[in-house]
Design a protein around this motif. Structure first.
Motif, PDB file in Angstrom:
ATOM      1  N   THR A 214      27.926  31.945 -28.317  1.00  0.00           N
ATOM      2  CA  THR A 214      27.086  30.833 -28.763  1.00  0.00           C
ATOM      3  C   THR A 214      25.628  31.181 -28.551  1.00  0.00           C
ATOM      4  O   THR A 214      25.293  32.103 -27.806  1.00  0.00           O
ATOM      5  N   GLU A 215      24.772  30.410 -29.207  1.00  0.00           N
ATOM      6  CA  GLU A 215      23.333  30.656 -29.063  1.00  0.00           C
ATOM      7  C   GLU A 215      22.920  30.591 -27.608  1.00  0.00           C
ATOM      8  O   GLU A 215      22.200  31.464 -27.107  1.00  0.00           O
ATOM      9  N   ALA A 216      23.404  29.593 -26.915  1.00  0.00           N
ATOM     10  CA  ALA A 216      22.990  29.396 -25.519  1.00  0.00           C
ATOM     11  C   ALA A 216      23.465  30.545 -24.637  1.00  0.00           C
ATOM     12  O   ALA A 216      22.685  31.106 -23.854  1.00  0.00           O
ATOM     13  N   VAL A 224      16.649  36.741 -24.382  1.00  0.00           N
ATOM     14  CA  VAL A 224      15.962  36.706 -25.670  1.00  0.00           C
ATOM     15  C   VAL A 224      16.624  35.583 -26.462  1.00  0.00           C
ATOM     16  O   VAL A 224      17.844  35.463 -26.463  1.00  0.00           O
ATOM     17  N   ARG A 225      15.814  34.754 -27.109  1.00  0.00           N
ATOM     18  CA  ARG A 225      16.426  33.652 -27.834  1.00  0.00           C
ATOM     19  C   ARG A 225      17.156  34.169 -29.065  1.00  0.00           C
ATOM     20  O   ARG A 225      16.635  35.010 -29.800  1.00  0.00           O
ATOM     21  N   LEU A 226      18.402  33.738 -29.234  1.00  0.00           N
ATOM     22  CA  LEU A 226      19.188  34.135 -30.398  1.00  0.00           C
ATOM     23  C   LEU A 226      19.556  32.912 -31.205  1.00  0.00           C
ATOM     24  O   LEU A 226      19.882  31.867 -30.646  1.00  0.00           O
ATOM     25  N   ARG A 227      19.495  33.036 -32.525  1.00  0.00           N
ATOM     26  CA  ARG A 227      19.935  31.958 -33.395  1.00  0.00           C
ATOM     27  C   ARG A 227      21.171  32.409 -34.147  1.00  0.00           C
ATOM     28  O   ARG A 227      21.290  33.568 -34.528  1.00  0.00           O
TER      29      ARG A 227
END
Lengths: 248, 354
Positions: A214-216, A224-227
């Protein structure tokens, strides 16, 4: 097939690289191990392959393991075929040499990865993708039911990534069990039934790929933020992962 | 490489027709031809067909067409010398090829383990004390094995011996025994013992007799036989420790089995002929450029090529000049330039530039 029970590894006392890792690899299953550099992915893999002995816990292997190392530096110009033939070491006695059976098996393995035409090329003249396929063929020639691969598609371009990933998926469909590490969540998304996320030395989570990727979870794993982008193409819904490098 | 890599079908004992043909007929025939030529060539020359008959006469009843002296020269004088040069040459070349495989480095030779220096020290010690050749051979063998034991003890880390530690321990042991040899030459009586030590160290087969064939033959036959049986395993070992282990090979026992066999061969060779350098480096290279890196083909070819090579060199050593040229000097004088030319021409084909 392959069962790790509560294993832990430390190079020096109480300096645990990881601890309390348990997993059970079933037939036809692919499990991907994800985590940042230095978290012990490769070490865990070596423990599973029997190349390292974990400091605690136990590793049980139902049958022999085909291990595919991350990079290969050969000192001598062996041909691709000779490399694959070496996968037969377990089947050949200490003082014996390969026989017709072994040649056939090596040839079949090369055909299975689609590289029969390159059999006589020196291994080190092959491209990175082809080398990876040869090493997979070598593991296949050993007749192992379990493949363990360290970053099988790490250093490859997109086309070769696709080649290796599709081959691995096809092999799993044919009944092989596969345990691999990867730096690419997309690869895990494409391949894995289950994933093992290594957050910290005592914090590893294992579960179904769909549930854990999941993104979180991924954003927390790499910092690193992932979408996860969902879109429609030709009437089917598709998903892809996008790291947001610019954000901070 | 290209020669070896053209076969379409896979047959046991891969490698092309060329390599198989070489092994089956060409190379052994060449070795025999070199041997017959070497038996005839020299200050007292005997024509090859006469040599051939004299040799046959040892097993078949043939009417002599040669003089008593001819037979004496061929059988008693040159016979043991040619046998020894073949054993030492083949053994050293084979050792070099094995070490290059075990250490995954095409630039190592029999000197790397420190066994040569150890054996050299043992031999020099026996000469210093004026002991006979039986003691010389025994002492050289013992010190050669001792050097290997020291290398093993020094390279042992957590019950294993990593390659890097092994190489370093070999260099250290080699340097240490070389220094000890210098000590011996320093304290040796400059009028009697010193020249004997120095000439022995330079390498020579001039004192060859049949009894001396035994200490060279036993290690070469036993160790060499063992090595040839393990030659396919050596391919796997040369991939590196972890990969070999992953392929199901027990790396440590296999490596040490090979190293002990090599040490016995090298110590035996030094014991009977002094230090003969370059053979173990040049010949495996030559063979690798010729038939490729697969040790199944490479090792037998290396063995035969080494036997022929040293026999030719030794024949030159005793017939070029009125006085004998020490063998070690010739192998280096011939070996170094040949090696250079080959390396330039093939640019290291058969092994990978690391």
């Amino acid at each position: 097939m392959l069962e790790l029970t509560d294993i832990g590894f430390a190079y020096s006392a109480h300096n645990w690289l990881f601890r309390h890792v348990s997993l059970c690899l079933n037939a036809s299953e692919i499990i991907a191990i994800l985590g940042p550099n230095g978290r012990g992915k490769s070490t865990l893999l070596r423990c599973a392959a029997g190349l390292l002995i974990p400091r605690e816990g136990s590793v049980r292997q139902a049958n022999s393991i085909g291990y595919v190392p991350q990079s290969n530096q050969v000192s001598f110009a062996y041909s691709a075929f000779e490399m694959v033939l070496m996968g037969r070491a377990r089947q050949i006695g200490l003082f014996a040499a390969p026989r017709q059976r072994d040649y056939d098996s090596a040839q079949q393995a090369l055909e299975r990865v689609g590289l029969a035409h390159l059999a006589e090329r020196p291994f080190f003249h092959l491209s990175g993708g082809e080398q990876q396929l040869v090493l997979i063929a070598r593991a296949l020639a050993s007749e192992s039911k379990v493949l363990i691969l360290d970053e099988p598609a790490a250093a490859l371009d997109l086309h070769n990534q696709k080649r290796v990933l599709r081959l691995l998926r096809a092999l799993a469909h044919q009944g092989l069990s596969i345990l691999l590490t990867t730096h690419h969540p997309q690869h895990a998304q494409f391949l894995a039934n289950r994933v093992l996320l290594m957050y910290g030395s005592e914090d590893c989570r294992i579960g179904l790929a769909d549930a854990l990727l999941t993104e979180a979870n991924l954003s927390a794993l790499y910092g690193v933020r992932l979408r996860i982008l969902t879109f429609e193409e030709g009437g089917t819904m598709r998903q892809t992962l996008a790291p947001m490098y610019a954000d901070d | 490489m290209s020669v070896l890599l053209t076969g379409e079908q896979r047959k046991p004992f891969s490698g092309s027709q060329t390599a198989r043909w070489l092994l089956a007929g060409g190379l052994p025939l060449m070795v025999v031809a070199v041997g017959i030529a070497a038996l005839g060539i020299g200050r007292y020359s005997v024509p090859p067909e006469q040599v051939y008959r004299i040799l046959l006469a040892t097993v078949l009843p043939i009417e002599p067409t040669w003089s008593e002296t001819d037979a004496r020269v061929v059988i008693l004088l040159r016979g043991p010398r040619v046998i020894l040069s073949m054993l030492v040459g083949g053994g050293l070349a084979l050792s070099g090829a094995v070490l290059q495989g075990v250490f995954r480095n095409p630039l190592v030779g029999p000197q790397i383990l420190g066994v040569s220096s150890g054996a050299a020290f043992g031999g020099a010690l026996a000469i210093l004390f004026g002991l006979g050749w039986v003691f010389l051979v025994g002492s050289a063998l013992a010190c050669g094995i001792l050097a290997l034991v020291i290398v093993y003890a020094m390279s042992l880390v957590d019950g294993r011996t990593p390659i890097l530690m092994l190489v370093l321990a070999g260099v250290v042991t080699s340097a240490f025994f070389t220094a000890l040899v210098s000590v011996l030459t320093y304290v040796a009586d400059p009028y009697s013992r010193l020249p004997a030590i120095v000439f022995w160290l330079m390498g020579s087969l001039a004192t060859a007799t049949y009894p001396r064939v035994v200490p060279a033959a036993l290690p070469v036959l036993i160790g060499g036989g063992l090595i040839l049986l393990l030659r396919w395993r050596l391919n796997i070992l040369s991939l590196g420790e972890e990969e070999a282990a992953a392929l199901g090979v027990r790396v440590q026992p296999l490596r040490w089995l090979l190293l002990v066999a090599v040490a016995a061969i090298v110590a035996g060779a030094v014991a009977v002929s002094g230090v003969v350098g370059w053979v173990g480096l040049v010949v495996p290279h030559l063979a690798r450029m010729w038939v490729g890196p697969d040790h199944r083909v490479l090792l037998p070819v290396t063995l035969l090529l080494g036997a022929a090579y040293l026999t030719i060199i030794d024949t030159l050593a005793r017939s070029l000049t009125p006085a004998e040229i020490p063998l070690g000097i010739l192998t280096a004088l011939v070996g170094a330039p040949v090696f250079f030319v080959l390396l330039r021409r093939t640019r290291g084909r058969g092994w990978v530039d690391a």
